[in-house]
Design an enzyme around this catalytic site. Structure first.
Site, PDB file in Angstrom:
ATOM      1  N   LYS A 167       0.841  -1.197   0.000  1.00 49.18           N
ATOM      2  CA  LYS A 167       0.000   0.000   0.000  1.00 49.18           C
ATOM      3  C   LYS A 167       0.876   1.247   0.000  1.00 49.18           C
ATOM      4  O   LYS A 167       1.925   1.284   0.666  1.00 49.18           O
ATOM      5  CB  LYS A 167      -0.915  -0.023   1.231  1.00 49.18           C
ATOM      6  N   SER A 172      -9.621   2.060   3.137  1.00 49.58           N
ATOM      7  CA  SER A 172      -8.778   2.768   2.186  1.00 49.58           C
ATOM      8  C   SER A 172      -7.793   1.869   1.439  1.00 49.58           C
ATOM      9  O   SER A 172      -7.129   2.313   0.512  1.00 49.58           O
ATOM     10  CB  SER A 172      -7.977   3.837   2.938  1.00 49.58           C
ATOM     11  N   SER A 195      -9.931  -0.338   7.333  1.00 48.51           N
ATOM     12  CA  SER A 195      -9.403  -0.114   5.986  1.00 48.51           C
ATOM     13  C   SER A 195      -8.828  -1.348   5.309  1.00 48.51           C
ATOM     14  O   SER A 195      -8.571  -1.325   4.110  1.00 48.51           O
ATOM     15  CB  SER A 195      -8.315   0.981   6.028  1.00 48.51           C
TER      16      SER A 195
END
Length: 501
Positions: A64, A142, A166
């Protein structure tokens, strides 16, 4: 996997990256495929010789884009950090490389991890696979890019971060597995902070002296994790919170939940109804605490200490512009943050700054922290296993393991099973329109994931059958007591397998 299989798997993943480039999964894919294949060949040789570095030796792992790496930029999907190259790698990335994993690029996310749909990004929204243009569904956020990279076979696994759901929400909406460990079990060093007291990373455990929130090896927490349970964990005592049966729960998700509990009961496990009364206030408390911590963490992005500086056109407005009057005493700071931070990030900074102000801190931030303690107390009351951080009557030294919770040893539960999300993945176009009209509506998506985050508990989302559309998966969340990560993962694996029968 055979030695040759590592290279073949890597080639297939690279082909999938090219095939799904339009989904906006990667913001910085590794351009040098030759290096990736060479690393996989070296891992194949180690496997042939019988000395692989680990089970992920030679496997492609995506990262990420709020986790620092040396070879790729770390932008957090924000114009503020566009082009930023970290001088060091995060601890989790170092551990992955030491285990032989091959980094295959950085994945898209909501800016600075703030969002539930992976649409608040300077790189554009992450789009789901298998839908006609205009009918794409959100992949959640996210960590949406990481989840979709796994779902579409662009990597073997991917790293995400979880502050209030997330990792778990994207896993639920992509039909993948997403794990949030106990707070402090995995080092956050090198992860760009959103909310320090809530952020977790889903990777290799281990103490890290560089991370002040990392769990020390000698503490009773670590000892508790290593020790065998006081009572056999199977058959399970499964908790079902009554407060999670809300009117907004989608029928297909409710059906999948009921089927999952029925399958477990058929296997001999006991289903027990429990009450977590503070759940009703958990979401409100989270959206006071997280923005407050974010406003402090993001204060350094001012174009001087960190972040890109605003262009002259932003920092030197014309004399007739109202911006000049607003920024008169601060000609760099305000224009830089206004130009390089997205609307959702600015919204949360404003909210957090207000709740920390002298006139509001008692009514908001302090009260939210009290609610957080009530949420933790609720979990400690229903779990049969005591929280290893809390004092126990028979605890004489930090090296002793946690005792069973004396008040709930018989009637307590081992794990809690709930849906991960209220509904199946909504349409992307609707969410983008909704963001303009009612940006706070997205907060409700975290209703089921936030309580475990506030309490620092391990939780995993696994896909089960039961969705309304053909072959649709629904995310089911398994939550355990602090430090009981292994049991949570084992139950998650069993729940997923039962669904496949």
């Amino acid at each position: 996997m055979s030695a040759g299989g590592l290279t073949r798997q890597a080639k297939r993943s690279l082909q999938q990256q090219a095939k799904y480039a339009g989904l906006n999964v990667f913001v910085a894919p590794t351009a040098n495929h030759d290096n990736i294949l060479r690393s996989c060949q070296e891992a194949s040789l180690r496997l042939t010789n019988g000395n692989p570095l680990s089970q992920i030796d030679g496997k492609l792992i995506a990262i990420k884009d709020n986790i620092c790496t040396l070879d790729e930029p770390t932008t957090c999907a924000s114009a503020m950090l566009q082009g930023y190259q970290s001088p060091f790698a995060a601890t989790v990335v170092e551990k992955l490389k030491a285990a032989g994993a091959v980094i295959t690029g950085k994945t898209n996310l909501d800016e600075f991890g703030m969002g539930s749909y992976s649409i608040n990004s300077i790189h554009g929204p992450v789009k789901s696979a298998g839908f006609e243009p205009g009918k794409e569904r959100t992949v959640g956020g996210s960590s949406g890019g990481s989840a979709l990279a796994v779902q579409t076979g662009q990597c073997f696994a991917a790293l995400g971060t979880d502050t209030g759901g997330s990792i778990r929400l994207p896993a639920a909406w992509t039909g993948t597995v997403g794990f949030k460990p106990s707070y402090g079990i995995v080092s956050r060093w090198g992860v760009v902070a959103y909310a320090n007291s809530l952020d977790t990373v889903d990777q290799i455990r281990g103490y890290d002296a560089r991370d002040p929130t990392s769990v020390a090896y000698r503490s009773r927490i670590r000892f508790h994790i290593k020790q065998s349970r006081v009572r056999p964990s199977y058959p399970l005592r499964v908790g079902v919170p009554l407060e999670y049966l809300v009117s907004e729960l989608h029928p297909s998700v409710c059906n999948a939940w009921s089927l999952t509990l029925a399958r477990l009961e058929k296997q001999g496990h006991t289903i027990r109804h429990i009450s977590l009364p503070s759940t009703k206030s958990a979401l409100s408390a989270y959206y006071v605490i997280a923005p407050a911590e974010a406003s402090s963490n993001l204060a350094k992005y001012d174009g001087v200490r960190y972040g890109n500086k605003a262009s002259p056109s932003h920092s030197a407005p014309s004399s007739s512009s109202p911006d000049e009057r607003r920024n008169k005493g601060n000609p760099l700071f305000s224009p830089t943050r206004g130009a390089h931070l997205g609307p959702e990030v600015r919204r949360r900074i404003l909210l957090g700054s207000y709740t920390l102000s002298s006139t509001a801190i008692d009514n908001y931030f302090i009260r939210a922290q009290k609610v957080r303690r009530l949420v933790q107390d609720d979990f400690n009351r229903v779990f049969a296993l005591s929280h290893p951080l809390l004092p126990h009557p028979n605890l004489q030294s930090p090296s002793m393991s946690a005792e069973p919770n004396s008040s709930t040893a018989d009637e307590g539960v081992d794990v809690i099973i709930t849906p991960t999300s209220l509904r199946p993945a909504p349409l992307l176009a609707e969410l983008i329109a909704e963001r303009e009209g009612d940006p706070a509506k997205q907060f409700y998506e975290d209703l089921y994931t936030v309580p475990a985050s506030l309490a620092g508990l391990p939780a995993v989302s696994v896909p089960v059958e039961g969705g309304e559309r053909s072959h649709e998966k629904v995310g089911m969340q398994i939550t355990g007591q602090f430090g009981d990560d292994d049991l949570v993962l084992r139950v998650g694996r069993d729940v997923e397998k039962l669904s496949e029968k």
